[in-house]
Scaffold this motif. Structure first.
Motif, PDB file in Angstrom:
ATOM      1  N   GLY A  11       0.836  -1.190   0.000  1.00  0.00           N
ATOM      2  CA  GLY A  11       0.000   0.000   0.000  1.00  0.00           C
ATOM      3  C   GLY A  11       0.877   1.248   0.000  1.00  0.00           C
ATOM      4  O   GLY A  11       1.996   1.242  -0.500  1.00  0.00           O
ATOM      5  N   ARG A  12       0.344   2.325   0.591  1.00  0.00           N
ATOM      6  CA  ARG A  12       1.058   3.604   0.552  1.00  0.00           C
ATOM      7  C   ARG A  12       1.948   3.850   1.755  1.00  0.00           C
ATOM      8  O   ARG A  12       2.843   4.680   1.701  1.00  0.00           O
ATOM      9  CB  ARG A  12       0.053   4.746   0.510  1.00  0.00           C
ATOM     10  CG  ARG A  12      -0.586   4.945  -0.822  1.00  0.00           C
ATOM     11  CD  ARG A  12      -1.502   6.169  -0.746  1.00  0.00           C
ATOM     12  NE  ARG A  12      -2.616   5.999  -1.651  1.00  0.00           N
ATOM     13  CZ  ARG A  12      -3.837   6.468  -1.409  1.00  0.00           C
ATOM     14  NH1 ARG A  12      -4.084   7.116  -0.291  1.00  0.00           N
ATOM     15  NH2 ARG A  12      -4.787   6.279  -2.277  1.00  0.00           N
ATOM     16  N   GLN A  13       1.669   3.148   2.868  1.00  0.00           N
ATOM     17  CA  GLN A  13       2.345   3.525   4.107  1.00  0.00           C
ATOM     18  C   GLN A  13       2.943   2.341   4.845  1.00  0.00           C
ATOM     19  O   GLN A  13       3.055   2.358   6.072  1.00  0.00           O
ATOM     20  CB  GLN A  13       1.369   4.258   5.024  1.00  0.00           C
ATOM     21  CG  GLN A  13       0.853   5.547   4.378  1.00  0.00           C
ATOM     22  CD  GLN A  13       0.554   6.616   5.381  1.00  0.00           C
ATOM     23  OE1 GLN A  13       0.019   6.340   6.438  1.00  0.00           O
ATOM     24  NE2 GLN A  13       0.900   7.863   5.065  1.00  0.00           N
TER      25      GLN A  13
ATOM     26  N   PRO B 177      -9.930   1.463  -4.965  1.00  0.00           N
ATOM     27  CA  PRO B 177      -8.619   1.706  -5.552  1.00  0.00           C
ATOM     28  C   PRO B 177      -7.553   0.905  -4.809  1.00  0.00           C
ATOM     29  O   PRO B 177      -7.527   0.904  -3.579  1.00  0.00           O
ATOM     30  CB  PRO B 177      -8.401   3.214  -5.342  1.00  0.00           C
ATOM     31  CG  PRO B 177      -9.512   3.699  -4.495  1.00  0.00           C
ATOM     32  CD  PRO B 177     -10.435   2.582  -4.177  1.00  0.00           C
ATOM     33  N   VAL B 178      -6.706   0.205  -5.575  1.00  0.00           N
ATOM     34  CA  VAL B 178      -5.684  -0.643  -4.950  1.00  0.00           C
ATOM     35  C   VAL B 178      -4.293  -0.359  -5.517  1.00  0.00           C
ATOM     36  O   VAL B 178      -4.148   0.091  -6.658  1.00  0.00           O
ATOM     37  CB  VAL B 178      -5.977  -2.153  -5.166  1.00  0.00           C
ATOM     38  CG1 VAL B 178      -7.253  -2.569  -4.462  1.00  0.00           C
ATOM     39  CG2 VAL B 178      -6.036  -2.509  -6.644  1.00  0.00           C
ATOM     40  N   ARG B 179      -3.306  -0.650  -4.693  1.00  0.00           N
ATOM     41  CA  ARG B 179      -1.927  -0.754  -5.163  1.00  0.00           C
ATOM     42  C   ARG B 179      -1.563  -2.223  -5.142  1.00  0.00           C
ATOM     43  O   ARG B 179      -1.746  -2.884  -4.110  1.00  0.00           O
ATOM     44  CB  ARG B 179      -0.991  -0.032  -4.203  1.00  0.00           C
ATOM     45  CG  ARG B 179      -0.811   1.402  -4.541  1.00  0.00           C
ATOM     46  CD  ARG B 179       0.364   1.940  -3.772  1.00  0.00           C
ATOM     47  NE  ARG B 179       0.467   3.355  -4.008  1.00  0.00           N
ATOM     48  CZ  ARG B 179       1.454   4.102  -3.549  1.00  0.00           C
ATOM     49  NH1 ARG B 179       2.408   3.549  -2.813  1.00  0.00           N
ATOM     50  NH2 ARG B 179       1.488   5.377  -3.802  1.00  0.00           N
ATOM     51  N   VAL B 263      -5.911  -1.960  -0.471  1.00  0.00           N
ATOM     52  CA  VAL B 263      -6.927  -0.943  -0.771  1.00  0.00           C
ATOM     53  C   VAL B 263      -6.535   0.380  -0.113  1.00  0.00           C
ATOM     54  O   VAL B 263      -6.084   0.405   1.043  1.00  0.00           O
ATOM     55  CB  VAL B 263      -8.307  -1.397  -0.248  1.00  0.00           C
ATOM     56  CG1 VAL B 263      -9.357  -0.306  -0.425  1.00  0.00           C
ATOM     57  CG2 VAL B 263      -8.752  -2.686  -0.940  1.00  0.00           C
ATOM     58  N   ALA B 264      -6.723   1.480  -0.840  1.00  0.00           N
ATOM     59  CA  ALA B 264      -6.451   2.814  -0.286  1.00  0.00           C
ATOM     60  C   ALA B 264      -7.312   3.022   0.960  1.00  0.00           C
ATOM     61  O   ALA B 264      -8.516   2.742   0.929  1.00  0.00           O
ATOM     62  CB  ALA B 264      -6.746   3.880  -1.330  1.00  0.00           C
ATOM     63  N   PRO B 265      -6.709   3.515   2.058  1.00  0.00           N
ATOM     64  CA  PRO B 265      -7.437   3.613   3.325  1.00  0.00           C
ATOM     65  C   PRO B 265      -8.738   4.413   3.221  1.00  0.00           C
ATOM     66  O   PRO B 265      -9.730   4.062   3.861  1.00  0.00           O
ATOM     67  CB  PRO B 265      -6.456   4.306   4.268  1.00  0.00           C
ATOM     68  CG  PRO B 265      -5.145   4.344   3.582  1.00  0.00           C
ATOM     69  CD  PRO B 265      -5.324   3.972   2.149  1.00  0.00           C
ATOM     70  N   GLU B 266      -8.770   5.471   2.403  1.00  0.00           N
ATOM     71  CA  GLU B 266      -9.957   6.321   2.349  1.00  0.00           C
ATOM     72  C   GLU B 266     -11.151   5.608   1.699  1.00  0.00           C
ATOM     73  O   GLU B 266     -12.273   6.100   1.772  1.00  0.00           O
ATOM     74  CB  GLU B 266      -9.658   7.649   1.650  1.00  0.00           C
ATOM     75  CG  GLU B 266      -9.296   7.552   0.190  1.00  0.00           C
ATOM     76  CD  GLU B 266      -7.800   7.354  -0.047  1.00  0.00           C
ATOM     77  OE1 GLU B 266      -7.075   7.029   0.927  1.00  0.00           O
ATOM     78  OE2 GLU B 266      -7.351   7.501  -1.200  1.00  0.00           O
ATOM     79  N   SER B 285      -4.481   2.234  -8.484  1.00  0.00           N
ATOM     80  CA  SER B 285      -4.312   3.628  -8.055  1.00  0.00           C
ATOM     81  C   SER B 285      -2.854   3.867  -7.717  1.00  0.00           C
ATOM     82  O   SER B 285      -2.100   2.936  -7.477  1.00  0.00           O
ATOM     83  CB  SER B 285      -5.174   3.922  -6.833  1.00  0.00           C
ATOM     84  OG  SER B 285      -4.454   3.666  -5.644  1.00  0.00           O
ATOM     85  N   ARG B 286      -2.475   5.115  -7.672  1.00  0.00           N
ATOM     86  CA  ARG B 286      -1.122   5.453  -7.230  1.00  0.00           C
ATOM     87  C   ARG B 286      -1.099   5.569  -5.732  1.00  0.00           C
ATOM     88  O   ARG B 286      -2.064   5.851  -5.082  1.00  0.00           O
ATOM     89  CB  ARG B 286      -0.664   6.762  -7.871  1.00  0.00           C
ATOM     90  CG  ARG B 286      -0.217   6.595  -9.298  1.00  0.00           C
ATOM     91  CD  ARG B 286       0.767   5.464  -9.484  1.00  0.00           C
ATOM     92  NE  ARG B 286       1.939   5.613  -8.596  1.00  0.00           N
ATOM     93  CZ  ARG B 286       2.705   4.610  -8.190  1.00  0.00           C
ATOM     94  NH1 ARG B 286       2.413   3.376  -8.519  1.00  0.00           N
ATOM     95  NH2 ARG B 286       3.751   4.836  -7.434  1.00  0.00           N
TER      96      ARG B 286
END
Lengths: 243, 286
Positions: A11-13, B177-179, B263-266, B285-286
């Protein structure tokens, strides 16, 4: 350390750091804790070791940390001079005969052999306070039972694959049960300063007790962990304790 | 004297939730906490509570409460009919409930989970820093039952806020949205293409641990299991049946099935409100 670890974004973090074996994982885990205590680690919410990985979760800016990790100079083995937690065990488990057969020893030798090693909590999971202990030599690794039990009592001392564990509370489980820790309430107490007796990195020795010396079976204190819960076994996630 | 709420109808599953437990994943403690955190936050704000105050989270069928002193309650999240002693009351705004009256938050007319914020907050004793019910590991208070009595904390004045609070509608279709990663390489190109293009549906077996899906199975490169590794909120784990499971707040802290994406947290608040049968798509997603 550089060259033998793989860092994967999650993920992002978050970052998942993958290592070649359990020893290197333990070493990097110890180094991460040292650096966090020294204030030289960037902010990290959770440091979660796995069998051969460490998850760093809640990292606001994971990119620079991912790049820097590869250049760290990490001592090859975790320090072996930490406090050793002693877990008393009555070797009276229902799978004692099966484990004895797999090990090629007499049933009453299993306890002596199992308690002759020093173990280390490689990681936790499955349930709060459930530690996966490594330290058993390869020739003593045993498979999980082909049919899991629907209820493994709290305090059960069990084996599967490279791991040994003590069940903090009654749950379903598929490991080979060789003994009982007489008072499992010591394993997990959310009201205590350190809720978990066994956390990643803790060194553990099992101390054999003579049969019949334990209250029968594990004591069920009203403040203990065996309070009935409305959650059913079927509601648990797909994650089993065997991995 | 402490105000008390008596549960007169517990509904299918009503739990106490707050912001959950952090920093304990290495001990096997899930984070837990409200699945639709923005809805909890807004309900608390309208009730005059500080952020993170414990609320009730209902599932599909709502619940009913009787206070022994006058209290203010805000029902938000999944839309539902709100009544006080049978008379209609506003949803999504503060409701003054007289002593001995019954506030009933009815079945959700859309979405799954409604939030009841009581001015002063639900004041049960915290466990490891949180009052949240964690269904995976059994930490925190048990789910509510009929007759459960809940203590309420000291209320602050309810703020004067705009009448029309911005409550998002429950999703008719869930787009997550996923990374990709960390274990996307466990899947074939076909499996990855299926993951990012197929329409799945929300399974009725979903719960606070995970949003389970039905649909095409994702093809893997290799069978077998991973050595156990840490799991994050929003991880999309793929068990051997090939159907993606999105980990929600009560998820296990370690697991052995490959995580194809995160999955994006939001987007997780919408996932918490996605009713069984709703279509789900995963988009890069980015």
């Amino acid at each position: 350390m550089s060259g033998d670890l793989v860092v994967r974004p999650v993920g992002r973090q978050a970052l998942l750091v993958e290592l070649p074996d359990a020893d290197r994982t333990g070493a990097l885990h110890a180094e991460l804790l040292r650096r966090r205590a020294a204030g030289t680690l960037p902010p990290v919410g959770e440091i979660v070791p796995g069998a051969r990985t460490i998850l760093l979760d809640g990292v606001p800016d994971p990119g620079p940390l991912a790049r820097r990790l590869r250049d760290w100079d990490v001592p090859s083995a975790p320090p072996a001079d930490g406090d050793v937690v002693t877990v008393p065990v009555v070797y009276d488990g229902p799978d004692l005969a099966d484990v004895a057969a797999l090990w090629g020893v007499a049933e009453d030798e299993v306890g002596a052999l199992h308690s002759s090693y020093t173990y280390r909590v490689a990681f936790c999971g499955f349930a709060p306070g459930f530690g996966y202990l490594t330290g058993l030599p390869g020739e003593l690794h045993v498979p999980r039972r082909s049919t899991p039990r629907t209820r493994v009592p709290a305090g059960s001392v069990a084996l599967a694959g490279p791991y040994s564990a003590v069940y903090p509370r009654a749950t379903p489980g598929g490991w080979q049960i060789i003994g009982t820790m007489p008072d499992p309430s010591a394993l997990w107490d959310p009201a205590r300063e350190r809720a978990a007796l066994l956390s990643p990195g803790t060194l553990v020795r099992y101390a054999p007790l003579p049969r019949g010396s334990a209250p029968d079976p594990a004591p069920q204190s009203p403040e203990g962990l065996d309070l009935p819960r409305s959650q059913s076994a079927a509601d648990r996630s797909s994650d089993g304790e065997g991995r | 004297m402490t105000t008390k709420l008596t549960v007169t109808r517990s509904g299918a599953l009503t739990t106490i939730q707050d912001a959950g437990r952090r920093g304990l994943a290495h001990l096997g403690v899930p984070r837990s906490g409200a699945l639709d955190a923005p809805a909890m936050d807004l309900a608390n704000r309208l009730a005059g509570n500080p952020k993170g105050t414990a609320v009730l989270e209902t599932t599909l069928t709502g619940c009913a409460l009787r206070p022994d002193r006058p209290v203010t309650i805000v029902v938000g999240g999944a839309p539902c009919a709100v009544t006080v002693d049978g008379r209609p009351a506003p949803w999504g705004a503060p409701v003054r409930v007289p002593a001995g009256a019954v506030l009933d938050a009815g079945p959700a007319t859309g979405g799954l989970r409604s939030y009841l914020a009581v001015s002063g907050g639900i004041a049960v004793d915290p466990v490891l820093g949180s009052r949240a019910t964690d269904l995976l590991s059994g930490l925190g208070p048990d789910p509510l039952a009929e007759g459960t009595v809940l203590p309420v904390g000291r209320a602050r004045p309810v703020p004067v806020l705009p009448v029309a609070a911005p409550w998002p509608a429950p999703p008719a279709e869930l787009v997550l949205p996923v990374r990709l990663g960390p274990r996307a390489d466990w899947f074939t190109e076909d499996g990855l293409r299926t993951f990012l293009s197929a329409v799945f549906t929300v399974s009725a077996h979903s719960n606070r641990i995970g949003l389970r899906t039905e649909g095409p199975a994702l093809e893997r490169v290799a069978e077998g299991e991973l050595p156990s590794e840490g799991m994050v909120l929003g991880a999309v784990q793929v068990p051997p049946d090939g159907r993606p499971v999105v980990f929600l707040h009560d998820h296990p802290t370690t697991g052995g099935y490959p995580v194809i994406a995160v999955v994006a947290p939001e987007a997780l608040a919408a996932a918490a409100q996605a009713a069984p049968g709703i279509p789900v798509r995963f988009t890069p997603s980015r």
